[in-house]
Design a protein around this motif. Structure first.
Motif, mmCIF file in Angstrom:
data_model
loop_
_atom_site.group_PDB
_atom_site.id
_atom_site.type_symbol
_atom_site.label_atom_id
_atom_site.label_comp_id
_atom_site.label_asym_id
_atom_site.label_seq_id
_atom_site.Cartn_x
_atom_site.Cartn_y
_atom_site.Cartn_z
ATOM 1 N N PRO A 75 0.811 -1.224 0.000
ATOM 2 C CA PRO A 75 0.000 0.000 0.000
ATOM 3 C C PRO A 75 0.842 1.272 0.000
ATOM 4 N N ARG A 76 1.952 1.265 0.713
ATOM 5 C CA ARG A 76 2.842 2.437 0.721
ATOM 6 C C ARG A 76 3.405 2.678 -0.666
ATOM 7 N N ASN A 77 3.826 1.610 -1.331
ATOM 8 C CA ASN A 77 4.377 1.757 -2.661
ATOM 9 C C ASN A 77 3.323 2.254 -3.646
ATOM 10 N N ALA A 78 2.124 1.709 -3.571
ATOM 11 C CA ALA A 78 1.051 2.142 -4.475
ATOM 12 C C ALA A 78 0.731 3.624 -4.267
ATOM 13 N N ARG A 79 0.752 4.086 -3.019
ATOM 14 C CA ARG A 79 0.483 5.503 -2.750
ATOM 15 C C ARG A 79 1.594 6.412 -3.253
ATOM 16 N N SER A 80 2.795 5.871 -3.439
ATOM 17 C CA SER A 80 3.906 6.706 -3.893
ATOM 18 C C SER A 80 3.828 7.004 -5.392
ATOM 19 N N TRP A 81 3.055 6.220 -6.153
ATOM 20 C CA TRP A 81 2.931 6.426 -7.586
ATOM 21 C C TRP A 81 1.930 7.527 -7.882
ATOM 22 N N ARG A 93 5.895 10.177 -10.967
ATOM 23 C CA ARG A 93 6.695 10.068 -9.741
ATOM 24 C C ARG A 93 6.415 8.737 -9.068
ATOM 25 N N HIS A 94 7.413 8.245 -8.356
ATOM 26 C CA HIS A 94 7.227 7.040 -7.550
ATOM 27 C C HIS A 94 8.411 6.872 -6.619
ATOM 28 N N GLY A 95 8.238 5.982 -5.671
ATOM 29 C CA GLY A 95 9.307 5.667 -4.737
ATOM 30 C C GLY A 95 9.033 6.183 -3.347
ATOM 31 N N ILE A 96 9.515 5.434 -2.390
ATOM 32 C CA ILE A 96 9.378 5.815 -0.986
ATOM 33 C C ILE A 96 10.747 6.224 -0.461
ATOM 34 N N MET A 97 11.672 5.303 -0.479
ATOM 35 C CA MET A 97 13.016 5.588 -0.007
ATOM 36 C C MET A 97 13.853 6.231 -1.118
ATOM 37 N N PHE A 98 13.830 5.603 -2.280
ATOM 38 C CA PHE A 98 14.529 6.130 -3.439
ATOM 39 C C PHE A 98 13.469 6.675 -4.380
ATOM 40 N N ARG A 99 13.299 7.970 -4.372
ATOM 41 C CA ARG A 99 12.238 8.609 -5.141
ATOM 42 C C ARG A 99 12.716 8.936 -6.550
ATOM 43 N N ARG A 100 11.777 8.915 -7.483
ATOM 44 C CA ARG A 100 12.117 9.225 -8.860
ATOM 45 C C ARG A 100 11.010 10.068 -9.472
ATOM 46 N N LEU A 101 11.409 11.082 -10.204
ATOM 47 C CA LEU A 101 10.479 11.930 -10.935
ATOM 48 C C LEU A 101 10.966 11.967 -12.373
ATOM 49 N N VAL A 102 10.097 11.524 -13.296
ATOM 50 C CA VAL A 102 10.449 11.503 -14.716
ATOM 51 C C VAL A 102 9.502 12.445 -15.451
ATOM 52 N N ALA A 103 10.070 13.310 -16.267
ATOM 53 C CA ALA A 103 9.289 14.196 -17.127
ATOM 54 C C ALA A 103 9.395 13.661 -18.553
ATOM 55 N N VAL A 104 8.267 13.245 -19.102
ATOM 56 C CA VAL A 104 8.241 12.706 -20.467
ATOM 57 C C VAL A 104 7.609 13.768 -21.365
#
Length: 167
Positions: A75-81, A93-104
């Motif tokens: 559930p934590r991972n799903a909320r991070s997306w 965006r996604h990630g809890i500990m290692f976050r990532r933001l991608v601009a396409v």
């Protein structure tokens, strides 16, 4: 945009919470199958050697710990997306500990994929994949509600064509 990783930040569209359910189900089935196989091997070893039978509890305890971790993590991972449509690009965006933001950028998209497996179909979501010439700007968004994924595919294709990339 204050913090792009803040789940409370407005403007971001979350993925379906059913993504967590699917991950828990798939993970639990995998853990149970592996635990049963390990337990069977240990039972044969225990029957043919002098291995203590209490060691048969180890795979069961490890399986229970793995399932508990899945129930906590999914559930934590799903909320991070999340994703956000802007004028020029789709932000993912996604990630809890290692976050990532991608601009396409819309103009860089070559094609948009919508994938849906049997479990995802049953739970009402799909995986949206955005492909560009660069693997760094390509992105995937799991858990997008089915109707929203189809809407996004059409919209992103139109935006890509209008920006000159030729989706």
């Amino acid at each position: 945009m204050s913090d792009p990783f803040d789940p409370q930040d407005t403007g971001w569209t979350p993925v379906s919470p059913r993504l967590a359910t699917a991950r828990i189900l798939i993970g639990t089935v995998t853990v149970v199958v592996v635990a049963v196989l390990v337990l069977a091997v240990l039972a044969v070893i225990a029957a043919t050697t002098s291995m203590p039978t209490w060691l048969l509890a180890v795979p069961i305890v490890l399986a229970l710990a793995a399932v508990a971790w899945l129930v906590w993590w999914a559930p934590r991972n799903a909320r991070s997306w999340g994703y956000q449509e802007t004028e020029e690009e789709l932000l993912v965006r996604h990630g809890i500990m290692f976050r990532r933001l991608v601009a396409v950028p819309y103009g860089r998209m070559q094609f948009v994929d919508v994938e849906i497996g049997p479990l995802a179909r049953r739970l009402g979501f799909a995986k949206l994949s955005l492909h560009t010439a660069s693997t760094e700007t390509a992105s995937t968004v799991p858990g997008v509600p089915h109707e929203e994924a189809l809407r996004l595919r059409v919209r992103l294709t139109e935006l890509g064509e209008s920006r000159g990339a030729g989706v």
